[in-house]
Design an enzyme around this catalytic site. Structure first.
Site, PDB file in Angstrom:
ATOM      1  N   PHE A 294       0.907  -1.066   0.006  1.00 12.72           N
ATOM      2  CA  PHE A 294       0.058  -0.128  -0.142  1.00 12.72           C
ATOM      3  C   PHE A 294       1.091   1.109   0.108  1.00 12.72           C
ATOM      4  CE2 PHE A 294      -2.391   3.392   2.175  1.00 12.72           C
ATOM      5  CZ  PHE A 294      -3.423   3.600   1.449  1.00 12.72           C
ATOM      6  N   GLY A 295       0.484   2.174  -0.946  1.00 10.88           N
ATOM      7  CA  GLY A 295       1.374   3.442  -0.907  1.00 10.88           C
ATOM      8  C   GLY A 295       0.624   4.690  -0.699  1.00 10.88           C
ATOM      9  N   TYR A 296       1.028   5.612   0.007  1.00 13.05           N
ATOM     10  CA  TYR A 296       0.218   6.680   0.323  1.00 13.05           C
ATOM     11  C   TYR A 296       0.834   7.982  -0.194  1.00 13.05           C
ATOM     12  CZ  TYR A 296       3.134   6.292   4.298  1.00 13.05           C
ATOM     13  OH  TYR A 296       4.299   6.201   5.316  1.00 13.05           O
ATOM     14  N   GLY A 297       2.073   7.806  -0.453  1.00 11.92           N
ATOM     15  CA  GLY A 297       2.789   9.108  -0.541  1.00 11.92           C
ATOM     16  C   GLY A 297       3.280   9.142  -1.957  1.00 11.92           C
ATOM     17  N   SER A 298       4.804   9.336  -2.098  1.00 17.37           N
ATOM     18  CA  SER A 298       5.215   9.285  -3.861  1.00 17.37           C
ATOM     19  C   SER A 298       4.934   7.854  -4.284  1.00 17.37           C
ATOM     20  CB  SER A 298       6.598   9.448  -3.546  1.00 17.37           C
ATOM     21  OG  SER A 298       7.357   8.457  -3.004  1.00 17.37           O
TER      22      SER A 298
ATOM     23  N   GLU B 242      12.963   3.268   0.727  1.00 21.23           N
ATOM     24  CA  GLU B 242      12.185   3.843   1.992  1.00 21.23           C
ATOM     25  C   GLU B 242      13.143   3.801   3.061  1.00 21.23           C
ATOM     26  OE1 GLU B 242       9.170   5.071   1.574  1.00 21.23           O
ATOM     27  OE2 GLU B 242       9.102   4.624  -0.331  1.00 21.23           O
TER      28      GLU B 242
END
Length: 195
Positions: free
Chosen positions: A23-27, A98
């Site tokens: 799950f990605g929520y930024g870049s 990350e």
């Protein structure tokens, strides 16, 4: 500089033949610089996006870190983002990307179809050495306007994230208020291909 690469490998040993959801929520919403098997909008519950994490390696430098998003616990809140189904070898790249304070956590995700899957998400918690913490949205905007790192300007990161959230149909008051404050400083909109 803090490096969480090895800790992430210890936390979630992965079977090489079993794809995993991320799950990605930024870049990660708009910059998928890795191969994936599937990609779909999704959300997670109980978390909110905040520009409270320092970026010493991408959108800032060790002496002048930028600000990037992390997740903060927020009961009852939905955080929209993008889910990717990837092969475990992709984490070699992602753990490096990350590495500045982010740890992998397991989370239930809900797709727009209503289906649910468990996935992994990178979160920089308040006890990591790069955490900058809460500040006013005006202060954050000025900080972002003055920050630049190897991956480009911190302003581009914010503006591209805001645009990606609009494309998802997701309203994020924190991000949009910082974007508005940044644009009042005279920052130009990013180009589509900026890093």
């Amino acid at each position: 500089m803090l490096n969480t690469t090895e800790e992430n490998r210890r936390r979630h040993p992965l079977h090489p033949d079993h794809p995993v959801w991320l799950f990605g929520y930024g870049s990660l919403i708009y910059k998928a610089d890795f191969p994936y098997l599937e990609r779909a909008p999704a959300s997670i519950s109980g978390w909110t996006r905040r520009f409270w994490q320092g970026s010493h390696d991408h959108r800032g430098t060790p002496k002048n870190p930028g600000r990037v998003v992390t997740l903060i616990e927020s009961p009852g809140t939905l955080c929209a983002g993008m889910a990717y189904r990837i092969t475990p070898d992709v984490f070699e790249h992602l753990d490096h990307r990350e590495k500045n304070g982010y740890l992998r956590f397991s989370t239930p995700m809900t797709f727009h179809t209503g289906e649910q899957e468990n996935g992994l998400v990178y979160i920089a918690t308040a006890d990591n050495g790069a955490f900058l913490g809460e500040a006013s949205e005006q202060h954050i905007a000025h900080h972002i306007a003055a920050s630049h790192g190897p991956s480009g300007s911190n302003a581009d990161y914010l503006l591209q994230l805001a645009e990606a959230l609009r494309e998802l149909g997701a309203h994020d008051a924190h991000v949009f208020h910082i974007e508005a404050a940044l644009l009042r400083t005279g920052q130009p909109h990013p180009t589509k291909n900026s890093p």
